[in-house]
Design an enzyme around this catalytic site. Sequence first.
Site, PDB file in Angstrom:
ATOM      1  N   GLU A   1      -7.916  -5.456  -0.199  1.00  0.00           N
ATOM      2  CA  GLU A   1      -8.264  -6.093  -1.319  1.00  0.00           C
ATOM      3  C   GLU A   1      -8.411  -7.746  -1.040  1.00  0.00           C
ATOM      4  OE1 GLU A   1      -9.941  -4.228  -2.732  1.00  0.00           O
ATOM      5  OE2 GLU A   1      -8.822  -3.084  -4.408  1.00  0.00           O
TER       6      GLU A   1
ATOM      7  N   HIS B   1       0.924  -1.166   0.077  1.00  0.00           N
ATOM      8  CA  HIS B   1       0.019   0.142   0.145  1.00  0.00           C
ATOM      9  C   HIS B   1       0.944   1.289  -0.109  1.00  0.00           C
ATOM     10  CE1 HIS B   1      -3.107   2.888   1.199  1.00  0.00           C
ATOM     11  NE2 HIS B   1      -3.974   1.822   0.469  1.00  0.00           N
TER      12      HIS B   1
HETATM   13  N1  ACO Z   1       3.977  -7.521  -4.452  1.00  0.00           N
HETATM   14  C1  ACO Z   1       5.340  -7.448  -4.652  1.00  0.00           C
HETATM   15  N2  ACO Z   1       6.274  -6.502  -4.697  1.00  0.00           N
HETATM   16  C2  ACO Z   1       5.752  -5.194  -4.285  1.00  0.00           C
HETATM   17  C3  ACO Z   1       4.222  -5.061  -4.107  1.00  0.00           C
HETATM   18  C4  ACO Z   1       3.661  -6.438  -4.143  1.00  0.00           C
HETATM   19  N3  ACO Z   1       2.033  -6.395  -3.990  1.00  0.00           N
HETATM   20  N4  ACO Z   1       3.711  -4.071  -3.613  1.00  0.00           N
HETATM   21  C5  ACO Z   1       4.889  -3.149  -3.704  1.00  0.00           C
HETATM   22  N5  ACO Z   1       5.758  -3.822  -4.238  1.00  0.00           N
HETATM   23  C6  ACO Z   1       7.469  -3.610  -4.392  1.00  0.00           C
HETATM   24  C7  ACO Z   1       7.556  -2.878  -5.678  1.00  0.00           C
HETATM   25  O1  ACO Z   1       7.750  -3.599  -6.700  1.00  0.00           O
HETATM   26  C8  ACO Z   1       8.423  -1.938  -5.305  1.00  0.00           C
HETATM   27  O2  ACO Z   1       9.597  -2.647  -5.192  1.00  0.00           O
HETATM   28  P1  ACO Z   1      11.281  -1.888  -5.761  1.00  0.00           P
HETATM   29  O3  ACO Z   1      11.291  -0.599  -4.907  1.00  0.00           O
HETATM   30  O4  ACO Z   1      12.198  -2.885  -5.468  1.00  0.00           O
HETATM   31  O5  ACO Z   1      11.063  -1.185  -6.895  1.00  0.00           O
HETATM   32  C9  ACO Z   1       8.331  -1.264  -3.937  1.00  0.00           C
HETATM   33  O6  ACO Z   1       7.533  -2.514  -3.385  1.00  0.00           O
HETATM   34  C10 ACO Z   1       7.420  -0.252  -3.832  1.00  0.00           C
HETATM   35  O7  ACO Z   1       6.650  -0.098  -2.559  1.00  0.00           O
HETATM   36  P2  ACO Z   1       5.673   1.028  -2.419  1.00  0.00           P
HETATM   37  O8  ACO Z   1       6.395   2.369  -2.587  1.00  0.00           O
HETATM   38  O9  ACO Z   1       5.301   0.768  -0.967  1.00  0.00           O
HETATM   39  O10 ACO Z   1       4.514   0.626  -3.144  1.00  0.00           O
HETATM   40  P3  ACO Z   1       3.825   1.677  -4.340  1.00  0.00           P
HETATM   41  O11 ACO Z   1       3.113   2.657  -3.523  1.00  0.00           O
HETATM   42  O12 ACO Z   1       4.419   1.801  -5.507  1.00  0.00           O
HETATM   43  O13 ACO Z   1       2.619   0.743  -4.598  1.00  0.00           O
HETATM   44  C11 ACO Z   1       0.728  -0.602  -4.850  1.00  0.00           C
HETATM   45  C12 ACO Z   1       1.577   0.515  -3.958  1.00  0.00           C
HETATM   46  C13 ACO Z   1       0.162  -0.101  -6.013  1.00  0.00           C
HETATM   47  C14 ACO Z   1      -0.685  -0.792  -3.893  1.00  0.00           C
HETATM   48  C15 ACO Z   1       1.395  -1.754  -4.578  1.00  0.00           C
HETATM   49  O14 ACO Z   1       1.567  -2.174  -3.210  1.00  0.00           O
HETATM   50  C16 ACO Z   1       0.589  -2.749  -5.371  1.00  0.00           C
HETATM   51  O15 ACO Z   1       0.814  -3.078  -6.754  1.00  0.00           O
HETATM   52  N6  ACO Z   1       0.002  -3.779  -4.710  1.00  0.00           N
HETATM   53  C17 ACO Z   1      -0.616  -5.096  -5.421  1.00  0.00           C
HETATM   54  C18 ACO Z   1      -1.884  -4.438  -6.226  1.00  0.00           C
HETATM   55  C19 ACO Z   1      -2.953  -4.334  -5.113  1.00  0.00           C
HETATM   56  O16 ACO Z   1      -3.176  -4.999  -4.097  1.00  0.00           O
HETATM   57  N7  ACO Z   1      -3.553  -3.265  -5.290  1.00  0.00           N
HETATM   58  C20 ACO Z   1      -4.744  -2.806  -4.276  1.00  0.00           C
HETATM   59  C21 ACO Z   1      -4.213  -1.672  -3.233  1.00  0.00           C
HETATM   60  S1  ACO Z   1      -5.335  -1.336  -2.050  1.00  0.00           S
HETATM   61  C22 ACO Z   1      -6.527  -0.011  -2.808  1.00  0.00           C
HETATM   62  O17 ACO Z   1      -5.986   0.752  -3.697  1.00  0.00           O
HETATM   63  C23 ACO Z   1      -7.932  -0.246  -2.729  1.00  0.00           C
END
Ligand code: ACO
Length: 359
Positions: A301, A246
């Site tokens: 989710e 998140h």
């Molecule tokens: N699985 C694997 N890796 C992840 C995940 C995940 N679910 N979430 C974040 N990361 C990793 C990214 O690849 C990134 O890695 P890096 O720095 O090595 O490139 C890093 O963690 C980024 O972390 P954050 O800055 O905390 O995450 P960001 O704000 O970019 O993304 C998001 C948030 C879009 C929700 C992400 O966690 C994600 O894609 N989750 C999966 C989809 C999901 O569950 N969406 C629903 C969110 S809840 C809602 O909106 C109602």
Amino acid sequence: MMGGLDDVVAAQTVLSEVDGAAGRLIIRGHRLDDLAGHTTFAEAAELMLDGFFPDLPSGGDFAAALGRARVAVFAEVAGLDATLIGRSPIEAVRALMARLADGDDLATALRLLAAPAVFTPAVIRAQRGLAPLAPDASLSHAADILRMLKGVAAPEVQAEALDTYLVTVCDHGLNASTFAARVVASTQAGLTSAVLAGLSALKGPLHGCAPGPVIEMLDAIGEASNARTWLEAALARGDRLMGFGHRIYRVRDPRADALKRAIGKLGASAGRLAYSEAVEAAALAILRERKPTRSLQTNVEFYTALLLEALAFPPDSFTCVFAMGRTLGWIAHAQEQIASGRLIRPQSVYVGPAPQQAA
Ligand code: ACO
């Protein structure tokens, strides 16, 4: 980080506060745990919209007005043609919602609140070759949604679970869809336009479209002993694990536990819940190992998927059910933005080529 506007404060709001470090969500002065499971969606709507419409009905009158709005918007279901039935539920619901007139009054707000609740069951039934069922204004919002979906009265425990879900997701600070709704509202385009902007932003898998893929993931893993291998392969492909991570929360999303409690009360899917908990534990362990500098936790989710599955919504409709709840937040934020009287218009830094100098 510029691209994602991380840490940028773009609005003042009385609607909700998301504390990502403490894992706390406050909605109009109430802790989520004091609302979810204790409040109907109509009561939450009355709370959220308080002060934003001069003629807001109160007490039982709000639920009755919402019931009448469900009946009124059902006329738009006639627009559900073969083309829309062939689309994904979120695209079909969005198209039907786009038929609603724009406006900034309470009647428009009530129709928008009612629309996804009426259109989603209609689209699901039409895709199954079944005739859409007209709303029953005398039922609670949640009970009527389930009746329109299944064709029979839902047990009270299921209506309570859906109420818990709709209240849990009704607002969540300046998330992507709410920001989109506020941007459009700030142009004074009208509530329908603002809600359609929110709905379009919600459709993406990084925001509101994750729970369908959560079901696909649970189905593909099959049994708990396969979880680690499957999840590691997914990460090795560069996939994100749906239902985890998140932008704001660095601890567990408090909405996940509110929904998990609601699933527990349903009882019917205890086996699926135990299996899902095992997959969740494996995913959290692997994310800790692979991303030790991030704190990637379960988000709303993951348990949304299990709750809506237990209520018999098909996975490709989950984003539409999310929209049934979040439309409330979009409307309240749109009204708050309009009241501020300020067009949202940030700036960008030009990094393209300079114009050619004349020779
Ligand atoms: N699985 C694997 N890796 C992840 C995940 C995940 N679910 N979430 C974040 N990361 C990793 C990214 O690849 C990134 O890695 P890096 O720095 O090595 O490139 C890093 O963690 C980024 O972390 P954050 O800055 O905390 O995450 P960001 O704000 O970019 O993304 C998001 C948030 C879009 C929700 C992400 O966690 C994600 O894609 N989750 C999966 C989809 C999901 O569950 N969406 C629903 C969110 S809840 C809602 O909106 C109602």
